[in-house]
Design a protein around this motif. Structure first.
Motif, PDB file in Angstrom:
ATOM      1  N   MET A   1      10.916  11.842  -2.809  1.00  0.00           N
ATOM      2  CA  MET A   1      11.452  11.399  -1.523  1.00  0.00           C
ATOM      3  C   MET A   1      10.551  10.338  -0.908  1.00  0.00           C
ATOM      4  O   MET A   1      11.034   9.357  -0.331  1.00  0.00           O
ATOM      5  N   ASP A   2       9.234  10.488  -1.041  1.00  0.00           N
ATOM      6  CA  ASP A   2       8.295   9.500  -0.498  1.00  0.00           C
ATOM      7  C   ASP A   2       8.457   8.149  -1.177  1.00  0.00           C
ATOM      8  O   ASP A   2       8.364   7.100  -0.530  1.00  0.00           O
TER       9      ASP A   2
ATOM     10  N   CYS B   1       1.624   6.592  -7.037  1.00  0.00           N
ATOM     11  CA  CYS B   1       0.447   7.323  -7.530  1.00  0.00           C
ATOM     12  C   CYS B   1       0.584   8.819  -7.253  1.00  0.00           C
ATOM     13  O   CYS B   1       0.278   9.658  -8.111  1.00  0.00           O
ATOM     14  N   GLN B   2       1.050   9.141  -6.062  1.00  0.00           N
ATOM     15  CA  GLN B   2       1.238  10.543  -5.705  1.00  0.00           C
ATOM     16  C   GLN B   2       2.335  11.186  -6.551  1.00  0.00           C
ATOM     17  O   GLN B   2       2.254  12.366  -6.910  1.00  0.00           O
ATOM     18  N   LEU B   3       3.355  10.409  -6.892  1.00  0.00           N
ATOM     19  CA  LEU B   3       4.437  10.912  -7.730  1.00  0.00           C
ATOM     20  C   LEU B   3       3.886  11.407  -9.070  1.00  0.00           C
ATOM     21  O   LEU B   3       4.193  12.517  -9.504  1.00  0.00           O
ATOM     22  N   TRP B   4       3.063  10.575  -9.731  1.00  0.00           N
ATOM     23  CA  TRP B   4       2.521  10.981 -11.032  1.00  0.00           C
ATOM     24  C   TRP B   4       1.527  12.129 -10.892  1.00  0.00           C
ATOM     25  O   TRP B   4       1.434  12.997 -11.747  1.00  0.00           O
TER      26      TRP B   4
ATOM     27  N   ALA C   1       0.820  -1.213   0.000  1.00  0.00           N
ATOM     28  CA  ALA C   1       0.000   0.000   0.000  1.00  0.00           C
ATOM     29  C   ALA C   1       0.851   1.259   0.000  1.00  0.00           C
ATOM     30  O   ALA C   1       0.558   2.233  -0.715  1.00  0.00           O
ATOM     31  N   GLN C   2       1.932   1.242   0.793  1.00  0.00           N
ATOM     32  CA  GLN C   2       2.800   2.422   0.866  1.00  0.00           C
ATOM     33  C   GLN C   2       3.463   2.700  -0.480  1.00  0.00           C
ATOM     34  O   GLN C   2       3.495   3.842  -0.949  1.00  0.00           O
TER      35      GLN C   2
END
Length: 295
Positions: free
Chosen positions: A41-42, A25-28, A18-19
């Motif tokens: 970084m995440d 997903c957040q990167l894109w 999940a992480q």
């Protein structure tokens, strides 16, 4: 009719839990947005867990600039911003950047000098940050600058291992392409002021520290001492003998009136604010003059 033979091979895989899935997903989603480097970084933290991490911009002619710093203040015994006041000049990973290294993941143990962990830079500064091990993921912008995602484990945690470095190396091509596209869409990286007095003073100190007392060869040895090189490796770098280097070290201690590498490191750092970049003078003279005046 015979079918062509397929050649199968096993592959090293990453667990898309999940992480990891959320981070990608957040990167894109953030591509082209101001927070995009934080999303990178995440992703790196999802691939390789850390105790502290952050983002720096390295410049060839300016001091490093911090864009993000996540750390556990309980572990630190020095201020978070002390790195940019001068110690960065002796950091093995910063020196690797100056050497022109390409985009890549660099493990401290692979790039540090042989005596780094017993050097005064490590004992007096590095260990005081609470950090025991680090990997830098460096994305080269151009010859004179790079974005650096530093990943750290503290003194109470397991050190990084080869599998961590392999995993980071696996995702780096994807992140590199995303970073390239991001900076095509977004504004350029923030720039330090062109009047970067701190970096000018650091450079001046590196170029002239103790030049009024030491020979050129002694100063060569002194800089290797500050960076954590053993006598043997210093001799190899300078194409001389281990015994000759040890004689130079004794002369350095005697001429500077010090008795340890701890005193040498402290003296070097103390001289940085007294450096005069517009003059080819030894900042040690200004430092000693200031001490005499206030005594």
């Amino acid at each position: 009719m015979n079918q062509p033979i397929k050649h199968y091979r096993s592959t090293l895989g990453l667990t898309f839990d999940a992480q990891m899935s959320t981070a990608f997903c957040q990167l894109w989603r953030q591509l082209g947005a101001v927070e995009f480097p934080v999303s990178v970084m995440d992703v790196l933290e999802a691939v390789c867990p850390t105790d502290s991490c952050g983002i720096l911009v390295y410049y060839r002619q300016r001091k490093p600039m911090s864009l993000l710093h996540r750390f556990n203040p309980v572990e630190r015994k020095v201020p978070a911003d002390i790195y940019s006041t001068g110690p960065y000049a002796l950091d093995p990973q910063y020196l690797l950047f100056l050497s022109g290294c390409p985009t890549g993941a660099y493990w401290l143990r692979d790039v540090a000098p042989d005596d780094f962990y017993s050097s005064e830079y490590y004992q007096t500064f590095y260990s005081q940050t609470g950090v025991a091990d680090s990997i830098d993921v460096l994305w080269r912008i151009d010859d004179d600058s790079a974005l650096v995602f530093f990943m750290q484990r503290n003194v109470h945690s397991p050190e990084f291992c080869q599998a961590d470095l392999t995993a980071l190396t696996m995702v780096l091509p994807m992140l590199s392409e995303a970073l390239t596209r991001h900076y095509q869409l977004h504004q350029p990286l923030p720039q330090q002021s062109s009047e970067d007095k701190t970096h000018q003073q650091v450079e001046c100190t590196l170029n002239h520290f103790a030049s009024s007392l030491l020979t050129k060869r002694e100063r060569d040895v002194l800089l290797y001492m500050l960076r954590g090189y053993s006598s043997a490796l210093t001799a190899e770098k300078l194409n001389t003998s281990d015994g000759t280097v040890k004689i130079h070290r004794k002369n350095i201690y005697r001429k500077l009136d010090i008795g340890s590498q701890a005193e040498l490191f402290s003296l070097f750092i103390s001289c940085i604010p007294y450096a005069r970049p517009d003059e080819a003078t030894d900042p040690l003279l200004q430092y000693q003059s200031s001490k005499a005046t206030t005594a």
